[in-house]
Design a protein around this motif. Structure first.
Motif, PDB file in Angstrom:
ATOM      1  N   THR A  55       1.389  -1.024   0.503  1.00 42.77           N
ATOM      2  CA  THR A  55      -0.063   0.083   0.262  1.00 42.77           C
ATOM      3  C   THR A  55       1.045   1.290   0.260  1.00 42.77           C
ATOM      4  OG1 THR A  55       0.111   0.094   2.693  1.00 42.77           O
ATOM      5  CG2 THR A  55      -1.448  -0.793   1.063  1.00 42.77           C
ATOM      6  N   ARG A  56       0.224   2.130  -0.161  1.00 45.94           N
ATOM      7  CA  ARG A  56       1.493   4.111  -0.307  1.00 45.94           C
ATOM      8  C   ARG A  56       1.727   4.085   1.804  1.00 45.94           C
ATOM      9  NH1 ARG A  56       2.881   5.546  -4.175  1.00 45.94           N
ATOM     10  NH2 ARG A  56       4.507   5.672  -2.261  1.00 45.94           N
ATOM     11  N   GLN A  57       0.381   3.473   2.083  1.00 45.60           N
ATOM     12  CA  GLN A  57       1.307   3.394   3.619  1.00 45.60           C
ATOM     13  C   GLN A  57       2.152   2.537   3.979  1.00 45.60           C
ATOM     14  OE1 GLN A  57      -1.616   3.828   6.412  1.00 45.60           O
ATOM     15  NE2 GLN A  57      -0.268   5.027   7.514  1.00 45.60           N
ATOM     16  N   THR A  58       2.772   1.516   3.772  1.00 48.39           N
ATOM     17  CA  THR A  58       3.548   0.775   3.773  1.00 48.39           C
ATOM     18  C   THR A  58       5.121   0.983   2.623  1.00 48.39           C
ATOM     19  OG1 THR A  58       1.963  -0.947   3.987  1.00 48.39           O
ATOM     20  CG2 THR A  58       3.870  -1.630   2.768  1.00 48.39           C
ATOM     21  N   LEU A  59       4.646   1.763   1.944  1.00 46.75           N
ATOM     22  CA  LEU A  59       6.002   1.819   0.770  1.00 46.75           C
ATOM     23  C   LEU A  59       6.431   3.184   1.672  1.00 46.75           C
ATOM     24  CD1 LEU A  59       5.084   0.765  -2.481  1.00 46.75           C
ATOM     25  CD2 LEU A  59       6.510  -0.484  -0.821  1.00 46.75           C
ATOM     26  N   ASP A  60       5.914   3.963   1.899  1.00 48.57           N
ATOM     27  CA  ASP A  60       6.374   5.109   2.499  1.00 48.57           C
ATOM     28  C   ASP A  60       6.285   5.046   3.483  1.00 48.57           C
ATOM     29  OD1 ASP A  60       4.863   7.060   0.180  1.00 48.57           O
ATOM     30  OD2 ASP A  60       3.295   7.379   1.528  1.00 48.57           O
ATOM     31  N   THR A  61       6.082   4.187   4.496  1.00 50.47           N
ATOM     32  CA  THR A  61       6.822   3.303   5.576  1.00 50.47           C
ATOM     33  C   THR A  61       8.266   3.579   5.734  1.00 50.47           C
ATOM     34  OG1 THR A  61       5.372   3.694   6.970  1.00 50.47           O
ATOM     35  CG2 THR A  61       6.970   2.640   8.383  1.00 50.47           C
ATOM     36  N   ILE A  62       8.580   2.596   4.997  1.00 60.26           N
ATOM     37  CA  ILE A  62      10.070   1.791   4.363  1.00 60.26           C
ATOM     38  C   ILE A  62      10.602   2.977   3.706  1.00 60.26           C
ATOM     39  CG2 ILE A  62      10.803   0.067   2.443  1.00 60.26           C
ATOM     40  CD1 ILE A  62       9.131  -1.245   4.425  1.00 60.26           C
ATOM     41  N   ALA A  63      10.015   3.639   2.587  1.00 59.23           N
ATOM     42  CA  ALA A  63      10.460   4.970   2.351  1.00 59.23           C
ATOM     43  C   ALA A  63      11.574   5.938   3.341  1.00 59.23           C
ATOM     44  CB  ALA A  63      10.301   5.746   1.278  1.00 59.23           C
ATOM     45  N   ASN A 118      12.699   4.730   6.091  1.00 64.07           N
ATOM     46  CA  ASN A 118      13.686   4.332   6.746  1.00 64.07           C
ATOM     47  C   ASN A 118      14.734   4.279   6.115  1.00 64.07           C
ATOM     48  OD1 ASN A 118      13.743   2.573   9.531  1.00 64.07           O
ATOM     49  ND2 ASN A 118      11.751   3.207   9.134  1.00 64.07           N
ATOM     50  N   ARG A 119      15.988   5.108   5.853  1.00 63.44           N
ATOM     51  CA  ARG A 119      16.725   5.301   4.568  1.00 63.44           C
ATOM     52  C   ARG A 119      17.506   3.501   4.479  1.00 63.44           C
ATOM     53  NH1 ARG A 119      20.900   9.730   4.292  1.00 63.44           N
ATOM     54  NH2 ARG A 119      21.798   9.109   2.193  1.00 63.44           N
ATOM     55  N   ILE A 120      17.507   2.539   5.944  1.00 61.43           N
ATOM     56  CA  ILE A 120      18.039   1.643   5.668  1.00 61.43           C
ATOM     57  C   ILE A 120      17.861   1.028   3.938  1.00 61.43           C
ATOM     58  CG2 ILE A 120      17.279   0.484   7.366  1.00 61.43           C
ATOM     59  CD1 ILE A 120      19.589  -0.910   8.024  1.00 61.43           C
ATOM     60  N   PHE A 121      16.927   0.815   3.944  1.00 60.60           N
ATOM     61  CA  PHE A 121      16.009   0.081   2.459  1.00 60.60           C
ATOM     62  C   PHE A 121      16.246   0.541   1.569  1.00 60.60           C
ATOM     63  CE2 PHE A 121      12.619  -1.024   6.586  1.00 60.60           C
ATOM     64  CZ  PHE A 121      12.861  -2.171   6.575  1.00 60.60           C
ATOM     65  N   SER A 122      16.622   1.468   1.395  1.00 64.72           N
ATOM     66  CA  SER A 122      17.221   2.356   0.524  1.00 64.72           C
ATOM     67  C   SER A 122      18.772   1.652  -0.238  1.00 64.72           C
ATOM     68  CB  SER A 122      17.510   3.984   0.127  1.00 64.72           C
ATOM     69  OG  SER A 122      18.695   4.173   1.100  1.00 64.72           O
ATOM     70  N   VAL A 123      19.211   0.493   0.649  1.00 66.25           N
ATOM     71  CA  VAL A 123      20.535  -0.019  -0.274  1.00 66.25           C
ATOM     72  C   VAL A 123      19.349  -0.927  -0.959  1.00 66.25           C
ATOM     73  CG1 VAL A 123      21.387  -0.694   2.068  1.00 66.25           C
ATOM     74  CG2 VAL A 123      19.838  -2.188   1.638  1.00 66.25           C
ATOM     75  N   VAL A 124      18.359  -1.273  -1.348  1.00 66.30           N
ATOM     76  CA  VAL A 124      17.912  -2.234  -2.467  1.00 66.30           C
ATOM     77  C   VAL A 124      16.686  -0.952  -2.711  1.00 66.30           C
ATOM     78  CG1 VAL A 124      15.677  -3.937  -2.171  1.00 66.30           C
ATOM     79  CG2 VAL A 124      16.190  -3.713  -0.430  1.00 66.30           C
ATOM     80  N   ALA A 125      17.695  -0.639  -3.846  1.00 69.90           N
ATOM     81  CA  ALA A 125      17.902   0.094  -4.523  1.00 69.90           C
ATOM     82  C   ALA A 125      16.819   0.539  -5.792  1.00 69.90           C
ATOM     83  CB  ALA A 125      19.119   0.855  -6.088  1.00 69.90           C
ATOM     84  N   ASP A 126      16.101   2.015  -5.510  1.00 70.84           N
ATOM     85  CA  ASP A 126      14.570   1.592  -6.361  1.00 70.84           C
ATOM     86  C   ASP A 126      14.918   2.158  -7.652  1.00 70.84           C
ATOM     87  OD1 ASP A 126      15.180   4.873  -6.848  1.00 70.84           O
ATOM     88  OD2 ASP A 126      13.808   4.924  -4.978  1.00 70.84           O
ATOM     89  N   ASP A 127      16.277   2.237  -8.394  1.00 69.07           N
ATOM     90  CA  ASP A 127      16.373   1.854  -9.998  1.00 69.07           C
ATOM     91  C   ASP A 127      16.707   0.846 -10.303  1.00 69.07           C
ATOM     92  OD1 ASP A 127      18.722   1.760  -8.372  1.00 69.07           O
ATOM     93  OD2 ASP A 127      20.487   1.582 -10.437  1.00 69.07           O
ATOM     94  N   ILE A 128      17.089  -0.266  -9.225  1.00 70.49           N
ATOM     95  CA  ILE A 128      16.539  -2.304 -10.236  1.00 70.49           C
ATOM     96  C   ILE A 128      15.110  -2.836  -9.723  1.00 70.49           C
ATOM     97  CG2 ILE A 128      18.223  -2.469  -8.564  1.00 70.49           C
ATOM     98  CD1 ILE A 128      19.144  -4.086 -10.512  1.00 70.49           C
ATOM     99  N   ALA A 129      14.583  -2.141  -7.823  1.00 72.59           N
ATOM    100  CA  ALA A 129      13.713  -2.645  -7.561  1.00 72.59           C
ATOM    101  C   ALA A 129      12.916  -1.743  -7.226  1.00 72.59           C
ATOM    102  CB  ALA A 129      14.529  -3.355  -6.000  1.00 72.59           C
TER     103      ALA A 129
END
Ligand code: MLT
Ligand code: MN
Ligand code: ZN
Length: 305
Positions: free
Chosen positions: A117-125, A127-138
């Motif tokens: 959901t938008r809320q789930t993805l915003d919560t993940i976003a 948390n900067r640590i999750f940016s290691v799963v880079a959104d250019d590829i994921a």
């Protein structure tokens, strides 16, 4: 793809947060598990893999045990030379540690799509640590509740609200455990007319959930605690199951009672906490669940509804 599309599911993890045994726990179930008693199987934290072709898989949740689950699941191992993974997409039903923490395992520049959901993805976003799963590829793709989408060809998914709360790590002040929104959701997965529901967290069975459950072929449902006060009675914690956003298995309004009308649906408990005595094979509680027509989920269990 040579075979006709068919819904396949593999239970990657059937435990709740902490798994079985839990690293710091000597409760009755964990003691049996640590001691290798054959009545208690070890369990990792909850997750399901689903596929329409047995080639490409969608993960329903990425628990912090995900790496161990991939090692244990031949269908999810890389094939051929160089970088490859059969895991093509991940769908998150919330942002608890045992739901989303395993995203960090998927950080080796593997193309996949992350749905929620938008809320789930915003919560993940947030948390900067999750940016290691880079959104250019994921890339992350937000979906609205009730909106069907196809994360993999032939595999139709829809998210729906299940009463619950914000994740433990976002709790502040008075916590409502009956929010029907984007924080805690269930997933309906359908291939060629066969449908399963994945509901690892639910504090109450609403009319809308009854309607969905009545129409599905297999249900994977929140089996966190057997008794609402089990953590308190066993001295493991101060919260009831309901306060944790999980309706208990037994007792008034528990899942045995509430979901009794759905006997024709294959019903499997997942997200089972290590304090839950139904994890002991042959126990009174395991027998009560079986007598009511429930299966107790195990890691590695394959279900093709
Ligand atoms: C829950 O299901 O209540 C959570 O996973 C709690 C936790 O993060 O340990
Ligand atoms: Mn959990
Ligand atoms: Zn325990």
């Amino acid at each position: 793809m040579s075979e006709a599309p068919r819904l396949r599911a593999i239970v990657l993890g059937s435990g709740a947060g902490g798994g079985v045994p839990q690293w710091n726990c000597g409760c009755r179930v964990c003691r049996l598990a640590w001691g290798g008693d054959p009545r208690v199987s070890w369990r990792t934290q909850s997750g399901l893999a689903v596929s329409a072709d047995a080639e490409r898989w969608l993960l329903l949740n990425a628990s912090i045990d995900l790496r161990q689950q991939i090692l244990a699941t031949p269908a999810l191992r890389p094939r051929g030379e160089g970088r490859h993974s059969p895991i093509a997409a991940v769908l998150l039903t919330g942002t608890d540690v045992d739901i989303a923490g395993g995203l960090l395992t998927l950080r080796e520049r593997q193309p996949l799509t992350i749905w929620g959901t938008r809320q789930t993805l915003d919560t993940i976003a947030g948390n900067r640590i999750f940016s290691v799963v880079a959104d250019d590829i994921a890339p992350r793709r937000a979906v609205a509740l009730g909106e069907a989408f196809e994360p993999l060809p032939g595999l139709k998914v829809e998210l729906f609200p299940t009463p619950g709360k914000v994740p433990l790590w976002l709790e502040e002040g008075d916590v409502s455990t009956d929010i029907e929104g984007e924080h805690t959701v269930g997933a309906a997965v359908e291939v060629a007319g066969r449908q399963l529901l994945y509901i690892p967290g639910c504090s109450r069975v609403t009319e809308a959930l009854h309607a969905r459950i009545g129409a599905c072929h297999a249900l994977f449902f929140d089996g966190t605690l057997y008794a609402d006060d089990e953590m308190i009675r066993t001295g493991l914690g101060e919260k009831t199951g309901r306060r944790m956003g999980h309706l208990p298995v037994s007792g008034p309004g528990g899942s045995l009672e509430s979901l009794a009308p759905h006997k024709s649906v294959r019903r499997i408990y997942v997200h089972i906490n290590n304090s839950n005595p139904m994890l002991i094979e042959g126990s009174r509680e395991a027998q009560a669940a079986a007598a009511a027509g429930w299966e107790i989920g195990r890691d590695g269990m394959e279900v093709s509804p």
